[in-house]
Design a protein around this motif. Structure first.
Motif, short mmCIF file in Angstrom:
data_model
loop_
_atom_site.label_atom_id
_atom_site.label_comp_id
_atom_site.label_asym_id
_atom_site.label_seq_id
_atom_site.Cartn_x
_atom_site.Cartn_y
_atom_site.Cartn_z
N ILE A 121 -38.72 31.37 22.18
CA ILE A 121 -38.58 30.18 21.35
C ILE A 121 -37.82 30.53 20.09
N GLY A 122 -36.83 29.71 19.77
CA GLY A 122 -36.08 29.94 18.54
C GLY A 122 -36.28 28.80 17.57
N ILE A 123 -36.58 29.15 16.30
CA ILE A 123 -36.81 28.12 15.28
C ILE A 123 -35.94 28.42 14.07
N ARG A 124 -35.09 27.45 13.72
CA ARG A 124 -34.27 27.64 12.52
C ARG A 124 -35.13 27.31 11.29
N PRO A 125 -35.01 28.11 10.26
CA PRO A 125 -35.87 27.93 9.08
C PRO A 125 -35.81 26.51 8.52
N GLU A 126 -34.64 25.91 8.51
CA GLU A 126 -34.56 24.58 7.90
C GLU A 126 -35.16 23.49 8.78
N ASP A 127 -35.48 23.83 10.04
CA ASP A 127 -36.09 22.84 10.92
C ASP A 127 -37.60 22.81 10.82
N VAL A 128 -38.18 23.71 10.02
CA VAL A 128 -39.63 23.71 9.83
C VAL A 128 -39.97 22.67 8.79
N GLN A 129 -40.68 21.62 9.21
CA GLN A 129 -40.98 20.53 8.28
C GLN A 129 -42.40 20.67 7.76
N ILE B 113 -47.43 22.50 9.01
CA ILE B 113 -46.02 22.38 9.38
C ILE B 113 -45.87 21.67 10.71
N ARG B 114 -44.67 21.08 10.87
CA ARG B 114 -44.31 20.42 12.13
C ARG B 114 -42.90 20.84 12.47
N ILE B 115 -42.63 20.96 13.76
CA ILE B 115 -41.26 21.17 14.18
C ILE B 115 -40.91 20.13 15.23
N GLU B 116 -39.86 19.40 14.97
CA GLU B 116 -39.40 18.38 15.91
C GLU B 116 -39.03 19.06 17.23
N PRO B 117 -39.63 18.70 18.32
CA PRO B 117 -39.38 19.40 19.59
C PRO B 117 -37.91 19.50 19.96
N SER B 118 -37.16 18.43 19.64
CA SER B 118 -35.76 18.49 20.04
C SER B 118 -34.96 19.49 19.22
N GLN B 119 -35.55 19.91 18.09
CA GLN B 119 -34.86 20.89 17.25
C GLN B 119 -35.13 22.31 17.66
N LEU B 120 -35.95 22.49 18.68
CA LEU B 120 -36.27 23.85 19.11
C LEU B 120 -35.15 24.40 19.98
N TYR B 121 -35.03 25.72 19.92
CA TYR B 121 -34.06 26.40 20.79
C TYR B 121 -34.87 27.20 21.79
N LEU B 122 -34.59 27.02 23.06
CA LEU B 122 -35.35 27.75 24.06
C LEU B 122 -34.41 28.61 24.88
N PHE B 123 -34.80 29.86 25.08
CA PHE B 123 -33.96 30.79 25.83
C PHE B 123 -34.77 31.42 26.94
#
Lengths: 281, 369, 316
Positions: B276-284, B333-343
């Motif tokens: 799972i990849g999370i960009r710092p600015e996508d953490v709400q 915190i919340r992360i919008e699911p569509s903002q996640l990066y999955l590899f």
């Protein structure tokens, strides 16, 4: 003993030893020089002191007497040394550059490297005689060219060995930039690399000049008369009839003084040339 | 002005393959960055385009010409080197005019071109000086000037800003960018600095271990990375990566942490091992989310970088300074699911990315505790 | 690699040079660079060497006939090895080389240590001390012949002044052999001194400072730190000097002409006499090849020793 006195004594000892070394190194030259100014009869008398009773230039007059050809030998030496130096540095720089830049199969570059190294380590006498025969075949005996070729062949390996490290360390990007600018190897070499190698080239030139000026064996073998150089002339004073001390001293002084002055002025380059391979190694 | 096309290009040194099977098209007039860490093959590729090195395989075309076997001096390219490679024994003027002189241009033409380039780069008063009398920034401009004077089909730049100090670098970056937009000449720019690549390029080519990972516009690379490596290399602060598994209901499980997964995951991939990849600015930051503790807070003035522990996992978040978080604070915190990066956990290939057209969001400005 | 005609005229490298470079290509030109040096070295050194080897297999005495004589195989070599004078010359040359080199190393190291440092005076001293080396060896010979002359030479006169009866430096076989060694050492010590001075100044100073922090005095520092680090250079210099001393010819010529008798014959000198005085060309060729092989052996031995010594050195 207080610290300062100990220092003084330490310095004193050091100074004394240095003075001793200087005396040992330089005294013979002083003797030579004075002897060249000493009147002829004083050489054989036992009571003669270190300093001549009177100074005379008769020996110098004698050797510079036009009938004696001294000027010719001087010129021979100058011609031979200058030409040898120019050619040796030129050929050596070209070869060293090529060796530094070419990506030869390992064996080949090793062979060439060894070839250049080996020239220093065998007796020149092995080469002298066949070289004489070779020059005889080409009708080059007793010419400047014969001596020049010999000297260049002896010094080029030195020059290559000395300059190789410098060329290898030459910044790649400068040459790449020149390549992009449209320079092939020749223009790169002439316009970019050589100008920036000037100090190293100077060191190589100084070293070669010394070797050539002082060289005796090859010069005496292939140039016994017309193209005779100064070192050969000097040895000629030792005849079977006895030694012409005065003339020999004067002649030796003539050889030595320019060399000594040259050495004093080019000391930095000479040092660099001599230590180039030894210390880095 | 021309395009540069590399087909199946490879370069090997002995048993080491520096560049492998490279297909790349650089369009006419484009500013393309070659981006990657040291040793990834970007400089080798640049050298092959320049003709300083010949490819072991493949072909290279500049415009219509096949230049694969041509050496550098015949390719009509100009290059700016990392160390500038100014000729120390020549004045700035002669440095800049050198290539023209070598090719036999008339002296007045040379003078004209040099003067024009000098004016473009504000080098006029330095023309008579020698490189050693110039500062780093000035030397860099001379190197640029030297390339400009050539009026080549392609400009090649090898990390030209890396020897400048940080302040000068940012300033010069903008100037360079403007300059190339004005010139409109094709440019290939090698760098390891992703911010340079992002701000200056029309497109970026990302390299790793001699292979091209992805080519695309900056935002595309940022929002739709092809694999984990590209995602990790672009973006600052870097993305947080978590090992996990796809749950049955399409949620993402990493240790004790459970995140709602993006829509298209449901069903197909249950049980699959993923990263799972999370960009710092996508953490709400917001109420009703997962509890998190702020372990380290780095203050950047307008932003805060917060290292959070969330259900036993470390996540890095980037929030506005106005959030005023301090070490030890507990937040949600919340992360919008569509903002996640999955590899894919094994291959690193991207399974899901926000996509290049994902809108920017400003939720990091909202706070509630 | 030829220039493509499609390249705009202005982009083609100009002139004769440019066309030459394009025709031959990078590698071609670089090979061309090698040619002059290779031709001269091969032509003026290796070819004569080879021809010397060939000559040594025949019987050629210029005194008998101007052309080369019959093939005799390894006869000349056998003669060389069984010639007592050759053996004597070899042993003197070895003694000469080793003694002179050892002396040069000791004195050279001493002088290097004494004169190392910056400062105008020291630099001047170092330059002055260089003089014996830059002078032609032939001239060196004549100078010393004059100084060591038993009756009228300044050395014996000075000794007489303090009541010592100086020996016949060049006339007595043993003293002559000794004097030659001294002269050679005098001439070449500066070379060792210069090289070691350069080596000393290139030593990393932090190692020496660390030693003094550890409490080592100057002698201990020298013995345990400086000297071991100098060893590779010392060995290299020793090799150069030893081989060159082995090859000595010029000085002998003008001091003693090998005399009295054969007392100061060095190998080179003896071979010179054989070839250019007695015209035993083949014999001289054979002996000189034996000498060459000896030199190569010495050089290889040194290189191996040096590799052994440097194997423990930490690379910088």
């Amino acid at each position: 003993m207080s610290l300062t006195m100990r220092n003084l004594a330490g310095w004193g000892l050091r100074g004394l030893l240095i003075a001793l070394a200087l005396v040992v190194a330089l005294a013979p030259f002083v003797v030579l020089f004075f002897n060249s100014l000493r009147p002829a009869d004083e050489f054989l008398s036992e009571g003669a002191g270190l300093i001549p009773s009177r100074l005379t230039l008769e020996h110098y007059a004698e050797i510079f007497d036009p009938a004696r050809d001294t000027f010719r030998y001087l010129i021979n030496s100058v011609v031979v040394t200058t030409s040898s130096t120019v050619l040796a540095v030129l050929f050596g720089a070209l070869a060293a550059y090529a060796l530094a830049r070419l990506r030869l199969p390992f064996k080949l570059s090793l062979i060439i490297g060894v070839m250049f190294l080996v020239v220093r380590f065998y007796p020149k006498i092995t080469v002298a005689l066949p070289y004489y025969l070779l020059m005889r075949e080409f009708h080059l005996l007793d010419t400047h060219l014969a001596v020049i070729i010999a000297h260049v062949s002896m010094t080029v390996p030195f020059v290559v060995w000395m300059l190789l490290a410098f060329f290898e360390d030459f910044p790649r990007e400068l040459e790449q930039s020149a390549m992009v600018d449209g320079c092939g190897p020749i223009r790169r070499f002439v316009l970019i690399v050589m100008p920036l190698m000037a100090p190293a080239l100077a060191a190589a030139a100084v070293l070669t000049a010394f070797l050539s000026w002082n060289e005796f064996l090859m010069a005496s073998t292939v140039a016994p008369n017309a193209a005779k150089t100064l070192p050969v002339r000097v040895s000629g004073f030792i005849t079977d009839k006895g030694i012409l001390w005065g003339a020999m001293s004067a002649m030796s002084s003539v050889i030595i003084i320019p060399v000594a002055l040259f050495a004093l002025f080019t000391q930095r380059y000479l040092t660099r040339g001599l230590t180039a391979g030894a210390v880095k190694g | 002005m021309a395009s540069v096309t590399l087909k199946a290009v490879g370069k090997r040194y002995g048993s080491v393959e520096a560049v492998r099977d490279l297909d790349l098209e650089i369009r006419d007039g484009e500013f393309m960055s070659l981006l990657g860490p040291s040793g990834c093959g970007k400089t080798t590729t640049l050298n092959m385009i320049a003709g300083l090195e010949l490819p072991s395989a493949g072909t290279i075309r500049i415009g219509e010409r096949d230049v694969t076997q041509l050496s550098a001096m015949h390719r009509d390219i100009a290059m700016v080197f990392q160390s500038y490679a100014l000729y120390p024994h020549m004045s700035v003027e002669r440095n800049m005019g050198f290539a023209l002189m070598v090719r036999g241009y008339a002296p007045d033409e040379i003078a004209r071109r040099v003067a024009r380039a000098a004016e473009m780069l504000s080098l006029g008063e330095y023309l008579k000086r020698h490189p050693r009398q110039l500062s780093g920034g000035q030397r860099q401009r001379v190197a640029l000037g030297r390339a400009l004077v050539r009026d080549p089909q392609v400009f090649l730049l090898d990390e030209p800003l890396s020897n400048l100090d940080a302040v000068l670098r940012v300033q010069t970056r903008a100037e360079l960018s403007g300059l190339f937009k004005t010139l409109g000449t094709t440019a290939v720019y090698v760098t390891h600095d992703q911010s340079e690549a992002m701000t200056m390029s029309d497109r970026i080519a990302v390299f790793s271990h001699g292979r091209l990972q992805q080519v695309g516009e900056p935002l595309e690379i940022y929002r739709a990375p092809a694999n984990r490596f590209v995602a990790s290399f672009v973006g600052s602060p870097p993305m947080t990566f978590l090992d996990g598994v796809v749950g049955e209901a399409g949620e993402l499980v990493s240790g004790d942490l459970r995140l709602p997964g993006p829509a298209n995951l449901r069903g197909a991939r249950s049980g699959e091992a993923i990263t799972i990849g999370i960009r710092p600015e996508d953490v709400q930051l917001g109420g009703g989310g997962i509890p998190a503790v702020a372990e380290i807070v780095e203050h950047l003035g307008s932003l805060q970088i917060v290292h959070l522990t969330v259900s036993g996992r470390r996540i890095v978040a980037q929030v506005a300074e106005s959030a005023q978080l301090r070490r030890g604070d507990t937040i949600h915190i919340r992360i919008e699911p569509s903002q996640l990066y999955l590899f894919n956990a094994k291959s690193g290939d991207a399974i899901h990315t926000p996509g290049k057209h994902a809108g920017a969001h400003f939720s990091h400005l909202e706070i509630s505790r | 690699m030829s220039i493509p005609l499609s390249l705009p005229e202005a982009q083609r490298p100009a002139g004769f040079l440019g066309r030459l470079e394009a025709r031959l290509g990078e590698t071609g030109i670089l090979l061309l660079f090698l040619v002059p040096a290779l031709i001269i070295v091969i032509g003026a050194q290796f070819y004569p060497l080879a021809s010397s080897a060939v000559i040594s297999l025949f019987d050629w005495r210029l005194s008998r006939s101007p052309t080369i004589g019959p093939f005799v195989g390894l006869d000349n070599y056998v003669r060389t090895f069984s010639d007592p004078i050759f053996a004597g010359t070899v042993s003197y040359t070895i003694i000469f080389a080793i003694s002179s080199t050892a002396l040069q190393l000791l004195l050279g190291l001493g002088i290097a240590l004494l004169t190392v440092g910056e400062g105008y005076t020291l630099r001047l001293v170092r330059t002055l001390l260089m003089l014996p080396m830059v002078v032609a060896p032939v001239a060196v010979g004549t100078i010393w012949r004059m100084i060591l002359s038993a009756r009228v030479g300044p050395l014996n006169q000075a000794l007489a002044g303090i009541g010592i009866d100086g020996p016949n430096w060049l006339g007595d076989p043993t003293w002559a052999a000794f004097s030659l060694i001294m002269i050679d050492a005098w001439e070449w010590t500066p070379f060792v001194a210069i090289t070691l001075t350069a080596a000393l100044t290139s030593l990393p100073s932090d190692l020496i400072r660390a030693a003094s922090v550890d409490g080592a005095g100057p002698w201990k520092t020298f013995r345990h730190i400086v000297l071991p680090m100098l060893m590779p250079v010392i060995v290299l210099v020793a090799m150069f000097r030893l081989i060159e001393a082995f090859l000595t010819l010029d000085i002998v010529f003008t001091t003693t002409a090998g005399g009295p008798g054969y007392a100061t014959h060095t190998l080179s000198f003896w071979i010179y006499q054989q070839g250019l005085k007695y015209f035993n060309i083949s014999y001289a060729a054979a002996s000189s090849w034996v000498m060459l092989l000896l030199c190569v052996a010495i050089a290889l031995g040194f290189l191996a020793w040096r590799r052994h010594i440097t194997s423990w050195q930490v690379s910088r």
